[in-house]
Write an enzyme that holds these catalytic residues in place. Structure first.
Site, PDB file in Angstrom:
ATOM      1  N   GLY A 115       2.790  -6.395 -23.910  1.00  0.00           N
ATOM      2  CA  GLY A 115       3.434  -6.379 -22.593  1.00  0.00           C
ATOM      3  C   GLY A 115       4.035  -7.706 -22.210  1.00  0.00           C
TER       4      GLY A 115
ATOM      5  N   ASN B 295       7.608  -8.720 -22.247  1.00  0.00           N
ATOM      6  CA  ASN B 295       9.032  -8.941 -22.052  1.00  0.00           C
ATOM      7  C   ASN B 295       9.328  -9.632 -20.719  1.00  0.00           C
ATOM      8  OD1 ASN B 295       8.504  -5.773 -21.556  1.00  0.00           O
ATOM      9  ND2 ASN B 295       9.862  -6.599 -19.993  1.00  0.00           N
TER      10      ASN B 295
ATOM     11  N   SER C  39      -9.107  -9.228 -14.312  1.00  0.00           N
ATOM     12  CA  SER C  39      -8.697  -9.689 -12.993  1.00  0.00           C
ATOM     13  C   SER C  39      -9.931  -9.878 -12.142  1.00  0.00           C
ATOM     14  CB  SER C  39      -7.784  -8.660 -12.333  1.00  0.00           C
ATOM     15  OG  SER C  39      -7.724  -8.898 -10.939  1.00  0.00           O
TER      16      SER C  39
ATOM     17  N   TYR D 119      -7.674   0.960 -10.417  1.00  0.00           N
ATOM     18  CA  TYR D 119      -7.280  -0.355 -10.958  1.00  0.00           C
ATOM     19  C   TYR D 119      -8.518  -1.233 -11.162  1.00  0.00           C
ATOM     20  CZ  TYR D 119      -5.198  -4.957 -11.447  1.00  0.00           C
ATOM     21  OH  TYR D 119      -4.866  -6.209 -11.915  1.00  0.00           O
TER      22      TYR D 119
END
Ligand SMILES: *[C@@H]1O[C@H](CO)[C@@H](O)[C@H](O)[C@H]1NC(C)=O
Length: 325
Positions: free
Chosen positions: A50, A52, A179, A204
């Site tokens: 991931g 870019n 996180s 999440y």
């Protein structure tokens, strides 16, 4: 006359000046630790998922500056190729490659891992950077709820598929982006896939807690292999992760939030520092199963210490992905 003017003016001048200095220092503090140690990564092979855009791209850029051979693993090949070109241009490092990896699809993950192994015999650094946040209820190709599916299950499968190369290349490192949100998460053992009810925030936090449990459990299973695995919180970074947060998409929202972002939110460059530190700092060569933030070790939230939940998660992850260790 001059004396009076000075007295009247001074609070007007010093007040704002002091505030400006204060705000500047606060902003610098909020950017967190920076990884400034020089290392030479020539001949070392890395995969970053991931990447870019955002901190993934910044991470690749810095790895490229240090001479590493890097596989950029992305879903959108057009954006990936564009980012790759920019990085090669900026660093003059030609050993940066763009390869397709869709973490929503186990078939794509298996294809990526097999393709990589055909091209490279070594892998020294795997950075599980990709993530989705706060999205409406969606399913991956394989029917996994998107956030647990991409953030945890996809990376679980990818990591296990690459473990043989990592072991052959030891000392090597796995870096897992979690996180601070893991602190608010719990592993829903009755409904891990959010089939009965879906709360996007909770899903999440659950996925980010899963990242830490995976890290801790895997580090135990990798003892003695000289493959380390550590998790980290990159900080609150201004990236596309917020693309689904509705308020920040409106014009007014953007306007109101701009100064707050400038002070309190890390730049993409600062956001990549803990990843680089965990991936590269020689001091961490033998450190495994830990959690970092701001280029420092940090304690995990208490939910992450629940080893029964971690075992449950590991067993489920094996069942869902068909990968075993
Ligand atoms: C890094 O190491 C390689 C060989 O391993 C060497 O050719 C290169 O000059 C080194 N780069 C720097 C900047 O020291």
């Amino acid at each position: 006359m001059g004396e009076i003017r000075k007295r009247v003016l001074s609070p007007l001048v010093y007040g704002p000046a002091l505030s400006a200095v204060g705000i500047y220092l606060l902003r610098r503090y909020m950017q967190g630790g920076q990884f400034t140690k020089k290392t030479n990564e020539t001949g070392r092979v890395a995969i970053v998922t991931g990447c870019n855009t955002g901190i993934g791209k910044e991470t690749v850029l810095e790895l490229a500056r240090r001479g590493a051979t890097i596989y950029m693993a992305c879903r959108d090949m057009q954006k990936c190729e564009q980012a790759r070109k920019e990085i090669v241009e900026a660093t003059k490092n030609p050993n940066v490659f763009a390869r397709e990896l869709d973490l929503c699809s186990m078939e794509s993950i298996r294809k990526f891992a097999a393709g990589f192994k055909k091209e490279q015999k070594k892998l020294h650094i795997l950075i599980n950077n990709a993530g989705v946040m706060d999205c409406p209820k969606m399913l991956t190709t394989d029917g996994f709820e998107m956030q647990i599916g991409v953030n945890h299950m996809g990376h679980f499968l990818l990591t296990l598929l690459l473990l043989d190369v990592l072991k052959n290349s030891a000392p090597s490192r796995i870096v897992v982006l979690s996180s601070i949100a893991h602190r608010f998460g719990s592993i829903n053992q009755d409904d891990l896939n959010s089939e009965e009810s879906y709360d996007r925030k909770q899903a999440y936090c659950q996925s980010k807690l899963a990242n830490i449990m995976f890290t801790r459990e895997l580090s135990k299973r990798l003892r003695g292999t000289r493959v380390t695995v550590n998790a980290l919180h990159p900080g609150v970074v201004n990236t596309e992760l917020f693309r689904n947060t509705f308020f920040l998409r409106t014009k007014l929202g953007k306007l109101l939030i701009a100064p707050i972002i400038w002070i309190f939110i890390k730049t993409v460059r600062s956001g990549a520092q803990t990843t680089l530190y965990v991936a590269l700092d020689p001091i961490l060569k033998e450190v495994s199963g830990q959690y970092f933030s701001d280029c420092r070790p940090k304690r995990v939230g208490s939910a992450a210490l629940d080893d029964d939940a971690a075992k449950f998660l590991w067993t489920e992850s094996e069942k869902w992905t068909g990968a075993h260790l």
